[in-house]
Design a protein around this motif. Structure first.
Motif, PDB file in Angstrom:
ATOM      1  N   GLY A 122       6.765 -12.245 -24.121  1.00  0.00           N
ATOM      2  CA  GLY A 122       8.021 -12.494 -23.423  1.00  0.00           C
ATOM      3  C   GLY A 122       8.290 -11.648 -22.196  1.00  0.00           C
ATOM      4  O   GLY A 122       9.362 -11.737 -21.600  1.00  0.00           O
ATOM      5  N   TYR A 123       7.332 -10.837 -21.784  1.00  0.00           N
ATOM      6  CA  TYR A 123       7.527 -10.017 -20.582  1.00  0.00           C
ATOM      7  C   TYR A 123       7.383 -10.835 -19.311  1.00  0.00           C
ATOM      8  O   TYR A 123       7.999 -10.539 -18.297  1.00  0.00           O
ATOM      9  CB  TYR A 123       6.510  -8.871 -20.539  1.00  0.00           C
ATOM     10  CG  TYR A 123       6.660  -7.898 -21.668  1.00  0.00           C
ATOM     11  CD1 TYR A 123       7.690  -6.981 -21.680  1.00  0.00           C
ATOM     12  CD2 TYR A 123       5.774  -7.914 -22.734  1.00  0.00           C
ATOM     13  CE1 TYR A 123       7.830  -6.098 -22.729  1.00  0.00           C
ATOM     14  CE2 TYR A 123       5.915  -7.035 -23.788  1.00  0.00           C
ATOM     15  CZ  TYR A 123       6.946  -6.134 -23.776  1.00  0.00           C
ATOM     16  OH  TYR A 123       7.094  -5.270 -24.819  1.00  0.00           O
ATOM     17  N   VAL A 124       6.520 -11.847 -19.367  1.00  0.00           N
ATOM     18  CA  VAL A 124       6.153 -12.637 -18.196  1.00  0.00           C
ATOM     19  C   VAL A 124       6.229 -14.111 -18.565  1.00  0.00           C
ATOM     20  O   VAL A 124       5.999 -14.485 -19.706  1.00  0.00           O
ATOM     21  CB  VAL A 124       4.709 -12.245 -17.758  1.00  0.00           C
ATOM     22  CG1 VAL A 124       4.152 -13.177 -16.719  1.00  0.00           C
ATOM     23  CG2 VAL A 124       4.673 -10.814 -17.255  1.00  0.00           C
ATOM     24  N   THR A 125       6.562 -14.935 -17.574  1.00  0.00           N
ATOM     25  CA  THR A 125       6.494 -16.388 -17.761  1.00  0.00           C
ATOM     26  C   THR A 125       5.387 -16.928 -16.860  1.00  0.00           C
ATOM     27  O   THR A 125       5.069 -16.339 -15.826  1.00  0.00           O
ATOM     28  CB  THR A 125       7.826 -17.080 -17.411  1.00  0.00           C
ATOM     29  OG1 THR A 125       8.159 -16.795 -16.056  1.00  0.00           O
ATOM     30  CG2 THR A 125       8.947 -16.609 -18.320  1.00  0.00           C
ATOM     31  N   ALA A 126       4.819 -18.040 -17.274  1.00  0.00           N
ATOM     32  CA  ALA A 126       3.763 -18.685 -16.494  1.00  0.00           C
ATOM     33  C   ALA A 126       4.195 -20.115 -16.202  1.00  0.00           C
ATOM     34  O   ALA A 126       4.775 -20.779 -17.056  1.00  0.00           O
ATOM     35  CB  ALA A 126       2.453 -18.678 -17.266  1.00  0.00           C
ATOM     36  N   ARG A 127       3.938 -20.555 -14.981  1.00  0.00           N
ATOM     37  CA  ARG A 127       4.224 -21.951 -14.634  1.00  0.00           C
ATOM     38  C   ARG A 127       3.031 -22.516 -13.890  1.00  0.00           C
ATOM     39  O   ARG A 127       2.369 -21.830 -13.116  1.00  0.00           O
ATOM     40  CB  ARG A 127       5.508 -22.088 -13.829  1.00  0.00           C
ATOM     41  CG  ARG A 127       5.435 -21.591 -12.417  1.00  0.00           C
ATOM     42  CD  ARG A 127       6.729 -21.871 -11.627  1.00  0.00           C
ATOM     43  NE  ARG A 127       6.597 -21.367 -10.281  1.00  0.00           N
ATOM     44  CZ  ARG A 127       6.055 -22.033  -9.273  1.00  0.00           C
ATOM     45  NH1 ARG A 127       5.588 -23.251  -9.454  1.00  0.00           N
ATOM     46  NH2 ARG A 127       5.990 -21.501  -8.073  1.00  0.00           N
ATOM     47  N   ARG A 128       2.756 -23.763 -14.180  1.00  0.00           N
ATOM     48  CA  ARG A 128       1.633 -24.443 -13.537  1.00  0.00           C
ATOM     49  C   ARG A 128       2.084 -24.924 -12.171  1.00  0.00           C
ATOM     50  O   ARG A 128       3.158 -25.473 -12.001  1.00  0.00           O
ATOM     51  CB  ARG A 128       1.174 -25.611 -14.403  1.00  0.00           C
ATOM     52  CG  ARG A 128       0.044 -26.341 -13.756  1.00  0.00           C
ATOM     53  CD  ARG A 128      -1.163 -26.650 -14.572  1.00  0.00           C
ATOM     54  NE  ARG A 128      -1.603 -25.864 -15.668  1.00  0.00           N
ATOM     55  CZ  ARG A 128      -2.642 -25.027 -15.617  1.00  0.00           C
ATOM     56  NH1 ARG A 128      -3.273 -24.814 -14.482  1.00  0.00           N
ATOM     57  NH2 ARG A 128      -3.058 -24.405 -16.683  1.00  0.00           N
TER      58      ARG A 128
ATOM     59  N   GLY B  41       9.669 -12.448 -16.941  1.00  0.00           N
ATOM     60  CA  GLY B  41      10.414 -13.298 -17.856  1.00  0.00           C
ATOM     61  C   GLY B  41      11.813 -12.787 -18.134  1.00  0.00           C
ATOM     62  O   GLY B  41      12.712 -13.553 -18.458  1.00  0.00           O
ATOM     63  N   ASP B  42      12.023 -11.487 -18.023  1.00  0.00           N
ATOM     64  CA  ASP B  42      13.310 -10.872 -18.336  1.00  0.00           C
ATOM     65  C   ASP B  42      13.474  -9.668 -17.407  1.00  0.00           C
ATOM     66  O   ASP B  42      12.678  -8.724 -17.465  1.00  0.00           O
ATOM     67  CB  ASP B  42      13.327 -10.444 -19.803  1.00  0.00           C
ATOM     68  CG  ASP B  42      14.671  -9.912 -20.279  1.00  0.00           C
ATOM     69  OD1 ASP B  42      15.441  -9.380 -19.458  1.00  0.00           O
ATOM     70  OD2 ASP B  42      14.932 -10.010 -21.485  1.00  0.00           O
ATOM     71  N   LEU B  43      14.476  -9.703 -16.556  1.00  0.00           N
ATOM     72  CA  LEU B  43      14.652  -8.637 -15.560  1.00  0.00           C
ATOM     73  C   LEU B  43      14.955  -7.276 -16.179  1.00  0.00           C
ATOM     74  O   LEU B  43      14.816  -6.247 -15.512  1.00  0.00           O
ATOM     75  CB  LEU B  43      15.738  -9.026 -14.557  1.00  0.00           C
ATOM     76  CG  LEU B  43      15.367 -10.188 -13.637  1.00  0.00           C
ATOM     77  CD1 LEU B  43      16.528 -10.536 -12.717  1.00  0.00           C
ATOM     78  CD2 LEU B  43      14.127  -9.854 -12.810  1.00  0.00           C
TER      79      LEU B  43
END
Length: 126
Positions: free
Chosen positions: A78-84, A94-96
């Motif tokens: 949950g630290y980072v999000t990934a988008r294609r 993912g969370d400031l």
């Protein structure tokens, strides 16, 4: 743990037997995900702006498969999000609150550098 700390952290007083996993276990796993220097470098790199997998590989200076494993961990935790984006994956924070956590961690580490460097229970990584 004091009542105010319990309230601030959202921790409960339920026993680990009641929940199957203690809040302490979850917090330990939270920090364990950040305990790898490569993951920490990648996270700090991504904090400065959205990054592609290729940019992360170049920044880390290690193989693409190893970077992919580290990025997957950061995403799964949950630290980072990934988008294609077409054929590319783009990573962002993912969370400031992670920014605040890393600033505080760096300050605490700096204030306790001598003790951390001399701690026999946490050996330096190779």
């Amino acid at each position: 743990m004091t009542d105010s700390l319990l309230a601030a952290t959202g921790a409960t007083t339920a026993s680990p037997a009641d929940t199957g996993c203690s809040h302490t276990d979850t917090v330990a796993r939270f920090f364990r995900a950040l305990s790898d220097p490569t993951r920490l470098r990648l996270l700090e790199f991504i904090l400065r702006g959205e990054r592609t997998s290729a940019e992360c590989v170049q920044h880390a200076g290690i193989s693409q498969p190893r970077v992919s494993v580290h990025l997957s961990c950061l995403v799964d935790c949950g630290y980072v999000t990934a988008r294609r984006d077409g054929k590319k994956l783009r990573y962002s924070v993912g969370d400031l609150r992670v920014v605040d956590l890393l600033v505080l961690a760096r300050a605490l580490a700096a204030d306790n550098a001598t003790a951390l460097d001399c701690c026999p229970r946490i050996p330096p990584r190779d």
